[in-house]
Design a protein around this motif. Structure first.
Motif, PDB file in Angstrom:
ATOM      1  N   LEU A 139      11.333   6.440  -6.571  1.00 31.08           N
ATOM      2  CA  LEU A 139      12.509   7.136  -7.101  1.00 31.08           C
ATOM      3  C   LEU A 139      13.084   8.120  -6.096  1.00 31.08           C
ATOM      4  O   LEU A 139      14.279   8.425  -6.142  1.00 31.08           O
ATOM      5  CB  LEU A 139      12.149   7.856  -8.407  1.00 31.08           C
ATOM      6  N   GLN A 140      12.277   8.600  -5.181  1.00 29.20           N
ATOM      7  CA  GLN A 140      12.744   9.535  -4.162  1.00 29.20           C
ATOM      8  C   GLN A 140      13.507   8.834  -3.038  1.00 29.20           C
ATOM      9  O   GLN A 140      14.115   9.486  -2.210  1.00 29.20           O
ATOM     10  CB  GLN A 140      11.553  10.303  -3.573  1.00 29.20           C
ATOM     11  N   GLN A 141      13.493   7.504  -3.031  1.00 34.37           N
ATOM     12  CA  GLN A 141      14.133   6.723  -1.962  1.00 34.37           C
ATOM     13  C   GLN A 141      15.583   6.370  -2.254  1.00 34.37           C
ATOM     14  O   GLN A 141      16.186   5.647  -1.495  1.00 34.37           O
ATOM     15  CB  GLN A 141      13.329   5.444  -1.708  1.00 34.37           C
ATOM     16  N   LYS A 142      16.127   6.840  -3.367  1.00 32.79           N
ATOM     17  CA  LYS A 142      17.519   6.502  -3.730  1.00 32.79           C
ATOM     18  C   LYS A 142      18.482   6.938  -2.667  1.00 32.79           C
ATOM     19  O   LYS A 142      18.354   7.895  -2.004  1.00 32.79           O
ATOM     20  CB  LYS A 142      17.912   7.179  -5.042  1.00 32.79           C
TER      21      LYS A 142
ATOM     22  N   ALA B 126      24.917   1.673 -10.957  1.00 30.84           N
ATOM     23  CA  ALA B 126      24.401   2.849 -11.673  1.00 30.84           C
ATOM     24  C   ALA B 126      23.570   3.770 -10.783  1.00 30.84           C
ATOM     25  O   ALA B 126      23.004   4.743 -11.281  1.00 30.84           O
ATOM     26  CB  ALA B 126      23.562   2.386 -12.865  1.00 30.84           C
ATOM     27  N   ASN B 127      23.476   3.443  -9.489  1.00 29.75           N
ATOM     28  CA  ASN B 127      22.654   4.218  -8.556  1.00 29.75           C
ATOM     29  C   ASN B 127      21.198   4.323  -9.030  1.00 29.75           C
ATOM     30  O   ASN B 127      20.611   5.395  -9.089  1.00 29.75           O
ATOM     31  CB  ASN B 127      23.240   5.608  -8.317  1.00 29.75           C
ATOM     32  N   GLU B 128      20.643   3.162  -9.394  1.00 29.57           N
ATOM     33  CA  GLU B 128      19.259   3.077  -9.843  1.00 29.57           C
ATOM     34  C   GLU B 128      18.445   2.256  -8.840  1.00 29.57           C
ATOM     35  O   GLU B 128      18.986   1.411  -8.137  1.00 29.57           O
ATOM     36  CB  GLU B 128      19.158   2.374 -11.201  1.00 29.57           C
ATOM     37  N   MET B 129      17.152   2.482  -8.847  1.00 26.57           N
ATOM     38  CA  MET B 129      16.225   1.648  -8.089  1.00 26.57           C
ATOM     39  C   MET B 129      15.756   0.524  -9.017  1.00 26.57           C
ATOM     40  O   MET B 129      15.867   0.624 -10.248  1.00 26.57           O
ATOM     41  CB  MET B 129      15.035   2.470  -7.613  1.00 26.57           C
TER      42      MET B 129
ATOM     43  N   ARG C 287      15.588   0.116 -13.108  1.00 26.10           N
ATOM     44  CA  ARG C 287      16.035  -1.138 -13.699  1.00 26.10           C
ATOM     45  C   ARG C 287      14.839  -2.067 -13.517  1.00 26.10           C
ATOM     46  O   ARG C 287      14.346  -2.229 -12.407  1.00 26.10           O
ATOM     47  CB  ARG C 287      17.275  -1.639 -12.952  1.00 26.10           C
ATOM     48  N   ARG C 288      14.327  -2.657 -14.588  1.00 24.13           N
ATOM     49  CA  ARG C 288      13.068  -3.405 -14.561  1.00 24.13           C
ATOM     50  C   ARG C 288      13.302  -4.917 -14.637  1.00 24.13           C
ATOM     51  O   ARG C 288      14.054  -5.383 -15.484  1.00 24.13           O
ATOM     52  CB  ARG C 288      12.175  -2.951 -15.719  1.00 24.13           C
TER      53      ARG C 288
ATOM     54  N   SER D 269      20.449  -7.774 -12.117  1.00 25.12           N
ATOM     55  CA  SER D 269      19.867  -6.436 -12.220  1.00 25.12           C
ATOM     56  C   SER D 269      20.159  -5.615 -10.976  1.00 25.12           C
ATOM     57  O   SER D 269      20.405  -4.410 -11.073  1.00 25.12           O
ATOM     58  CB  SER D 269      18.354  -6.533 -12.441  1.00 25.12           C
ATOM     59  N   LEU D 270      20.135  -6.248  -9.813  1.00 22.55           N
ATOM     60  CA  LEU D 270      20.456  -5.533  -8.581  1.00 22.55           C
ATOM     61  C   LEU D 270      21.910  -5.058  -8.585  1.00 22.55           C
ATOM     62  O   LEU D 270      22.204  -3.932  -8.176  1.00 22.55           O
ATOM     63  CB  LEU D 270      20.192  -6.412  -7.359  1.00 22.55           C
ATOM     64  N   ILE D 271      22.818  -5.895  -9.072  1.00 24.22           N
ATOM     65  CA  ILE D 271      24.228  -5.513  -9.137  1.00 24.22           C
ATOM     66  C   ILE D 271      24.408  -4.328 -10.084  1.00 24.22           C
ATOM     67  O   ILE D 271      25.055  -3.338  -9.743  1.00 24.22           O
ATOM     68  CB  ILE D 271      25.104  -6.721  -9.555  1.00 24.22           C
ATOM     69  N   LYS D 272      23.796  -4.411 -11.267  1.00 27.84           N
ATOM     70  CA  LYS D 272      23.913  -3.312 -12.239  1.00 27.84           C
ATOM     71  C   LYS D 272      23.249  -2.040 -11.714  1.00 27.84           C
ATOM     72  O   LYS D 272      23.771  -0.940 -11.905  1.00 27.84           O
ATOM     73  CB  LYS D 272      23.286  -3.724 -13.568  1.00 27.84           C
ATOM     74  N   ALA D 273      22.112  -2.182 -11.054  1.00 29.58           N
ATOM     75  CA  ALA D 273      21.409  -1.017 -10.511  1.00 29.58           C
ATOM     76  C   ALA D 273      22.231  -0.365  -9.408  1.00 29.58           C
ATOM     77  O   ALA D 273      22.285   0.863  -9.312  1.00 29.58           O
ATOM     78  CB  ALA D 273      20.031  -1.418  -9.991  1.00 29.58           C
TER      79      ALA D 273
END
Length: 140
Positions: free
Chosen positions: A137-140, A18-21, A55-56, A11-15
């Motif tokens: 979400l503001q920490q991206k 995708a520039n997701e937290m 990403r959960r 999930s960390l790799i995919k996030a």
């Protein structure tokens, strides 16, 4: 219903790509407060909308449910994985309280920086939890 993964590194790799937290739910099959939050708080429209932006990942610390695997492994493997999740939670957050919620900023290679941890087990203050999700979400 929200989709959850049990694979933190994947999930960390995919996030990262995708520039997701990443929102991590340290939970347990036998954890009453975990189930109360998952059933009563996560489906609230404002909470669900924010969680959908992450990403959960659910990391079970008592026994990993079989449906989080591609094929159900033996019970001993599910318990060993849960023990590893518990050790990781304690290392990361310095607590074994369930539930514990953590927001991670992924980095290259499947690693991450911790952005925030939520300190209330059973969520009694929904606006505080919503703000926690918004800040992450503001920490991206």
């Amino acid at each position: 219903e929200l989709d959850w993964s049990g694979d933190l590194k994947g999930s960390l790799i995919k996030a990262y790509q995708a520039n997701e937290m990443v929102f991590v739910d340290f939970t347990g099959k036998t954890c009453t407060n975990c189930k109360l939050n998952e059933k009563n708080i996560f489906p609230l429209p404002e909470v669900k909308t924010l969680l959908e932006k992450y990403r959960r990942v659910q990391l079970y610390t008592d026994e990993v449910p079989g449906d989080l695997y591609e094929s159900i492994p033996p019970q001993a493997k599910r318990e060993a994985d849960a023990e590893a999740n518990s050790r990781f939670q304690e290392y990361l957050t310095k607590t074994i309280q369930l539930p514990t919620y953590v927001i991670l900023r992924p980095k290259a290679g499947g690693t991450a920086d911790i952005v925030a941890a939520y300190d209330e087990g059973k969520i009694n203050n929904v606006p505080k939890f919503v703000e926690f999700l918004k800040r992450g979400l503001q920490q991206k």
